[in-house]
Design an enzyme around this catalytic site. Structure first.
Site, PDB file in Angstrom:
ATOM      1  N   SER A  48      43.972  49.069  39.531  1.00  0.00           N
ATOM      2  CA  SER A  48      44.987  48.025  39.711  1.00  0.00           C
ATOM      3  C   SER A  48      45.764  47.655  38.451  1.00  0.00           C
ATOM      4  CB  SER A  48      44.337  46.761  40.286  1.00  0.00           C
ATOM      5  OG  SER A  48      44.021  46.945  41.640  1.00  0.00           O
ATOM      6  N   LYS A  51      49.463  47.652  38.876  1.00  0.00           N
ATOM      7  CA  LYS A  51      50.286  46.556  39.394  1.00  0.00           C
ATOM      8  C   LYS A  51      51.186  45.920  38.326  1.00  0.00           C
ATOM      9  CE  LYS A  51      47.275  45.374  43.312  1.00  0.00           C
ATOM     10  NZ  LYS A  51      46.051  46.163  43.145  1.00  0.00           N
ATOM     11  N   SER A 100      45.290  40.364  42.489  1.00  0.00           N
ATOM     12  CA  SER A 100      45.275  41.823  42.641  1.00  0.00           C
ATOM     13  C   SER A 100      45.230  42.270  44.096  1.00  0.00           C
ATOM     14  CB  SER A 100      44.087  42.422  41.876  1.00  0.00           C
ATOM     15  OG  SER A 100      44.336  43.768  41.537  1.00  0.00           O
TER      16      SER A 100
END
Length: 320
Positions: free
Chosen positions: A51, A54, A108
């Site tokens: 993640s 992101k 997230s």
């Protein structure tokens, strides 16, 4: 003379690296003002980044200068079909783009990140093209990002490239604000739902954090990007493929201590998977051993009874 100086520098760096035992497989810590590398371990190894992706997703969306008040409806196409991770963002919910970005960065959320890419001009293909351009512009030569969430193991990079991404992310006030909030209440279908930061160090005593993003998949392990201030010094750190959340936190603590000039590292937490260290009983401890065995047997019997009385329902849950 030059050889002697180089040898001295290398010896100093090696001593510093040895003084900070890392649980993460790749580590890079850079001083913000000078760009000086403070600590490094496998910084050029290409690995999955989970993640941490992101942050790139957020930069690309903000670069497009889209209407952040526009309502985005979470679609079935946004549901994770790769890892089947859970989400507290229901399909069908209509949420402002700014809140969707907030959910992707702070908590997230994978559906939120997927929705941002799906609603990008040109859809997912337009988003991917924009990501490729951004990667090139930042000089991230060892980075490949194929989708917006980080669930794919094909999203890969190095600690060195990710420092470049982190430095670029700090230039976006929205990213700094959203990644450094401990919690936020988001309107979901007319109801306020509280979401929390996936990084437990955010808001913790003694921490001055200017950027934060966690990541986790089985392939990537536990990952972390932070911009921190310690002893008046600002630094960016990247941790990749830590064995556990505790190892990731201990690495961050040790880095902060190193920057602050504290010599002694924090003791490493034993991994739960290993069962921790075995303690050998002293001579004459037969009674204690027998008592311990009886306790184990009793607990096993109790666990068996509990399984017969109630069936425990499990749900898939993946946290960064």
């Amino acid at each position: 003379m030059i050889k002697h100086l180089l040898a001295t520098v290398l010896m100093t760096f090696s001593a510093a690296a040895l003084a900070v035992p890392f649980g993460s497989q790749s580590v890079l810590v850079v001083e913000n003002e000078t760009g000086k590398i403070l600590l490094e371990k496998n910084a050029n190894t290409v690995v999955p980044i989970a993640s941490l992706t992101k942050l790139m997703t957020a930069m690309v969306v903000l670069d497009a200068k889209l209407d952040m008040n526009e309502q985005i409806e979470i679609d079935r196409d946004d549901v994770d079909r790769v890892k089947f991770s859970s989400s507290r963002v229901p399909v069908g919910a209509s949420i402002a783009r700014s809140d969707v970005l907030h959910l992707a960065l702070m908590s997230s959320d994978n559906r939120a990140a997927a929705a941002l890419a799906r609603t990008y001009p040109g859809g997912n293909e337009g988003f991917k093209a924009a990501v490729r351009r951004k990667i090139h512009a930042l000089g991230m030569t060892q980075t490949t990002i194929e989708e917006p969430t980080g669930l794919s193991p094909h999203n890969r990079s190095t600690a060195g490239d990710l420092v470049k991404m982190a430095v670029a992310s700090v230039r976006y006030p929205e990213i700094v604000r959203m990644t450094t909030e401990t919690r936020e209440t988001i309107d979901i279908n007319g109801r306020g739902v509280e979401y929390h930061n996936t990084n437990r160090l955010v808001g913790a005593k003694g921490w001055d954090i200017g950027l934060s993003k966690t990541g986790f998949t089985n392939e990537a392990g536990r990952c972390l990007i932070m911009n921190i201030t310690a002893a008046g010094k600002k630094a960016t750190l990247v941790l990749l493929n830590a064995s556990a959340s505790s190892a990731r936190v201990v690495d961050a603590l040790n880095i902060r201590r190193f920057i602050s000039g504290d010599a002694a590292p924090v003791a490493r937490v034993a991994r739960a998977a290993t069962g921790g260290p075995r303690i050998k009983a002293s001579a004459g401890g037969s009674k204690a051993k027998a008592k311990a065995r009886a306790k184990v047997v009793k607990s096993k019997v109790k666990a068996t009874k509990n399984r017969k009385v109630a069936k425990v329902k499990t749900t898939r849950k993946r946290r960064d």
